[in-house]
Design a protein around this motif. Structure first.
Motif, PDB file in Angstrom:
ATOM      1  N   ILE A   1      36.973   4.511  48.087  1.00  0.00           N
ATOM      2  CA  ILE A   1      38.304   5.016  47.765  1.00  0.00           C
ATOM      3  C   ILE A   1      38.137   6.115  46.721  1.00  0.00           C
ATOM      4  CG2 ILE A   1      40.587   4.456  46.878  1.00  0.00           C
ATOM      5  CD1 ILE A   1      39.899   1.492  47.563  1.00  0.00           C
ATOM      6  N   PRO A   2      38.311   7.387  47.094  1.00  0.00           N
ATOM      7  CA  PRO A   2      38.164   8.463  46.100  1.00  0.00           C
ATOM      8  C   PRO A   2      39.258   8.379  45.042  1.00  0.00           C
ATOM      9  CG  PRO A   2      38.124   9.350  48.325  1.00  0.00           C
ATOM     10  CD  PRO A   2      38.553   7.919  48.425  1.00  0.00           C
ATOM     11  N   PHE A   3      38.852   8.541  43.794  1.00  0.00           N
ATOM     12  CA  PHE A   3      39.783   8.504  42.681  1.00  0.00           C
ATOM     13  C   PHE A   3      39.094   9.118  41.474  1.00  0.00           C
ATOM     14  CE2 PHE A   3      41.398   6.501  38.812  1.00  0.00           C
ATOM     15  CZ  PHE A   3      42.755   6.747  38.952  1.00  0.00           C
ATOM     16  N   ARG A   4      39.860   9.827  40.666  1.00  0.00           N
ATOM     17  CA  ARG A   4      39.333  10.358  39.412  1.00  0.00           C
ATOM     18  C   ARG A   4      40.310  10.007  38.314  1.00  0.00           C
ATOM     19  NH1 ARG A   4      38.273  16.209  41.128  1.00  0.00           N
ATOM     20  NH2 ARG A   4      38.296  16.582  38.904  1.00  0.00           N
ATOM     21  N   SER A   5      39.824   9.347  37.279  1.00  0.00           N
ATOM     22  CA  SER A   5      40.685   8.844  36.214  1.00  0.00           C
ATOM     23  C   SER A   5      41.327   9.950  35.387  1.00  0.00           C
ATOM     24  CB  SER A   5      39.905   7.897  35.301  1.00  0.00           C
ATOM     25  OG  SER A   5      38.821   8.585  34.719  1.00  0.00           O
ATOM     26  N   ASN A   6      40.801  11.160  35.447  1.00  0.00           N
ATOM     27  CA  ASN A   6      41.382  12.249  34.673  1.00  0.00           C
ATOM     28  C   ASN A   6      42.549  12.906  35.409  1.00  0.00           C
ATOM     29  OD1 ASN A   6      40.211  13.703  36.688  1.00  0.00           O
ATOM     30  ND2 ASN A   6      38.942  14.957  35.370  1.00  0.00           N
ATOM     31  N   ASN A   7      43.093  12.184  36.378  1.00  0.00           N
ATOM     32  CA  ASN A   7      44.241  12.660  37.158  1.00  0.00           C
ATOM     33  C   ASN A   7      43.871  13.853  38.026  1.00  0.00           C
ATOM     34  OD1 ASN A   7      46.772  12.186  38.059  1.00  0.00           O
ATOM     35  ND2 ASN A   7      47.813  13.185  36.354  1.00  0.00           N
ATOM     36  N   GLY A   8      42.609  13.977  38.370  1.00  0.00           N
ATOM     37  CA  GLY A   8      42.173  15.058  39.238  1.00  0.00           C
ATOM     38  C   GLY A   8      42.871  14.996  40.582  1.00  0.00           C
ATOM     39  N   GLU A   9      43.099  16.130  41.151  1.00  0.00           N
ATOM     40  CA  GLU A   9      43.848  16.211  42.401  1.00  0.00           C
ATOM     41  C   GLU A   9      42.989  16.099  43.642  1.00  0.00           C
ATOM     42  OE1 GLU A   9      47.223  16.282  42.860  1.00  0.00           O
ATOM     43  OE2 GLU A   9      47.147  15.740  40.757  1.00  0.00           O
ATOM     44  N   GLY A  10      41.700  16.041  43.473  1.00  0.00           N
ATOM     45  CA  GLY A  10      40.808  15.955  44.615  1.00  0.00           C
ATOM     46  C   GLY A  10      39.518  16.665  44.307  1.00  0.00           C
ATOM     47  N   ALA A  11      38.587  16.551  45.195  1.00  0.00           N
ATOM     48  CA  ALA A  11      37.284  17.177  44.985  1.00  0.00           C
ATOM     49  C   ALA A  11      36.455  17.021  46.239  1.00  0.00           C
ATOM     50  CB  ALA A  11      36.563  16.531  43.805  1.00  0.00           C
ATOM     51  N   VAL A  12      35.281  17.601  46.202  1.00  0.00           N
ATOM     52  CA  VAL A  12      34.304  17.374  47.259  1.00  0.00           C
ATOM     53  C   VAL A  12      33.480  16.164  46.855  1.00  0.00           C
ATOM     54  CG1 VAL A  12      32.288  18.286  48.462  1.00  0.00           C
ATOM     55  CG2 VAL A  12      34.202  19.801  47.902  1.00  0.00           C
ATOM     56  N   VAL A  13      33.415  15.173  47.729  1.00  0.00           N
ATOM     57  CA  VAL A  13      32.608  13.986  47.502  1.00  0.00           C
ATOM     58  C   VAL A  13      31.290  14.172  48.241  1.00  0.00           C
ATOM     59  CG1 VAL A  13      32.388  11.507  47.944  1.00  0.00           C
ATOM     60  CG2 VAL A  13      34.589  12.459  47.225  1.00  0.00           C
ATOM     61  N   SER A  14      30.196  13.932  47.541  1.00  0.00           N
ATOM     62  CA  SER A  14      28.875  13.920  48.158  1.00  0.00           C
ATOM     63  C   SER A  14      28.376  12.487  48.150  1.00  0.00           C
ATOM     64  CB  SER A  14      27.892  14.798  47.386  1.00  0.00           C
ATOM     65  OG  SER A  14      28.272  16.145  47.457  1.00  0.00           O
ATOM     66  N   ALA A  15      27.935  12.023  49.295  1.00  0.00           N
ATOM     67  CA  ALA A  15      27.354  10.684  49.414  1.00  0.00           C
ATOM     68  C   ALA A  15      25.984  10.861  50.047  1.00  0.00           C
ATOM     69  CB  ALA A  15      28.234   9.777  50.261  1.00  0.00           C
ATOM     70  N   ASP A  16      24.951  10.726  49.234  1.00  0.00           N
ATOM     71  CA  ASP A  16      23.583  10.901  49.709  1.00  0.00           C
ATOM     72  C   ASP A  16      22.920   9.542  49.844  1.00  0.00           C
ATOM     73  OD1 ASP A  16      23.640  13.765  49.717  1.00  0.00           O
ATOM     74  OD2 ASP A  16      23.505  13.694  47.538  1.00  0.00           O
ATOM     75  N   ILE A  17      22.404   9.257  51.045  1.00  0.00           N
ATOM     76  CA  ILE A  17      21.706   8.007  51.324  1.00  0.00           C
ATOM     77  C   ILE A  17      20.260   8.368  51.640  1.00  0.00           C
ATOM     78  CG2 ILE A  17      21.579   5.964  52.790  1.00  0.00           C
ATOM     79  CD1 ILE A  17      24.785   7.829  52.788  1.00  0.00           C
ATOM     80  N   THR A  18      19.324   7.847  50.835  1.00  0.00           N
ATOM     81  CA  THR A  18      17.922   8.187  50.989  1.00  0.00           C
ATOM     82  C   THR A  18      17.083   6.915  51.045  1.00  0.00           C
ATOM     83  OG1 THR A  18      18.327  10.151  49.638  1.00  0.00           O
ATOM     84  CG2 THR A  18      16.038   9.570  50.029  1.00  0.00           C
ATOM     85  N   SER A  19      16.217   6.844  52.045  1.00  0.00           N
ATOM     86  CA  SER A  19      15.316   5.701  52.191  1.00  0.00           C
ATOM     87  C   SER A  19      13.947   6.220  52.608  1.00  0.00           C
ATOM     88  CB  SER A  19      15.860   4.729  53.241  1.00  0.00           C
ATOM     89  OG  SER A  19      15.726   5.290  54.534  1.00  0.00           O
ATOM     90  N   GLU A  20      13.012   5.289  52.837  1.00  0.00           N
ATOM     91  CA  GLU A  20      11.698   5.702  53.328  1.00  0.00           C
ATOM     92  C   GLU A  20      11.793   6.363  54.696  1.00  0.00           C
ATOM     93  OE1 GLU A  20       8.316   3.138  53.297  1.00  0.00           O
ATOM     94  OE2 GLU A  20       8.866   2.293  51.354  1.00  0.00           O
ATOM     95  N   SER A  21      12.737   5.914  55.522  1.00  0.00           N
ATOM     96  CA  SER A  21      12.800   6.404  56.896  1.00  0.00           C
ATOM     97  C   SER A  21      13.736   7.593  57.097  1.00  0.00           C
ATOM     98  CB  SER A  21      13.209   5.267  57.844  1.00  0.00           C
ATOM     99  OG  SER A  21      14.501   4.805  57.537  1.00  0.00           O
ATOM    100  N   CYS A  22      14.640   7.860  56.151  1.00  0.00           N
ATOM    101  CA  CYS A  22      15.559   8.988  56.369  1.00  0.00           C
ATOM    102  C   CYS A  22      16.243   9.430  55.085  1.00  0.00           C
ATOM    103  CB  CYS A  22      16.599   8.644  57.429  1.00  0.00           C
ATOM    104  SG  CYS A  22      17.650   7.251  57.027  1.00  0.00           S
ATOM    105  N   ALA A  23      16.842  10.618  55.158  1.00  0.00           N
ATOM    106  CA  ALA A  23      17.643  11.172  54.071  1.00  0.00           C
ATOM    107  C   ALA A  23      18.893  11.776  54.703  1.00  0.00           C
ATOM    108  CB  ALA A  23      16.864  12.233  53.309  1.00  0.00           C
ATOM    109  N   LEU A  24      20.053  11.266  54.305  1.00  0.00           N
ATOM    110  CA  LEU A  24      21.312  11.675  54.927  1.00  0.00           C
ATOM    111  C   LEU A  24      22.299  12.171  53.875  1.00  0.00           C
ATOM    112  CD1 LEU A  24      21.561   8.619  57.321  1.00  0.00           C
ATOM    113  CD2 LEU A  24      21.008  10.966  57.983  1.00  0.00           C
TER     114      LEU A  24
END
Length: 128
Positions: free
Chosen positions: A94-117
């Motif tokens: 659930i995207p949320f920013r406590s400083n009352n931000g109106e939105g942003a670009v969310v980056s979600a990086d998942i990295t393991s031995e077998s892959c990087a996404l």
């Protein structure tokens, strides 16, 4: 704090790279906002406009991966996640920013031995 709310979703069905995204979510009218692949791994983000679901398929069964989520000026979420027995991992965000931000670009990086996404999506605060 809402920026740290991550609800783990247990999946009981096996997944393949071609069907990483949860078909039940698609049937409910959610849509994809990002998709990437790395070899046998596939990562996707879907949303209903308020909640987002991060999905990865193609990991090794039980494999650990590092999840790093950044969202504007919030403190990054950085933790270890684990694939299920079918090599799949999925959570809601659930995207949320406590400083009352109106939105942003969310980056979600998942990295393991077998892959990087690297996954990204833009969100806006939902209006009442």
């Amino acid at each position: 704090m809402l920026t740290r709310i991550l609800i783990a979703v247990l999946t009981l069905t096996s997944a393949t790279v071609a069907t990483a995204y949860d078909p039940i979510v698609l049937k409910r009218g959610w849509y994809r906002v990002d998709r990437t692949s790395d070899g046998a791994c596939l990562g996707e983000v879907g949303t209903n406009g308020q909640f987002y679901v991060l999905t990865v398929a193609g990991l090794n069964p039980g494999e650990e991966a590092r999840l790093v989520i950044t969202n504007g000026d919030m403190k990054p979420i950085d933790r270890v996640v684990r694939a299920d027995g079918a090599g799949r991992w999925q959570e809601y965000y659930i995207p949320f920013r406590s400083n009352n931000g109106e939105g942003a670009v969310v980056s979600a990086d998942i990295t393991s031995e077998s892959c990087a996404l690297p996954l990204k999506f833009t969100w806006q605060r939902k209006r009442a």
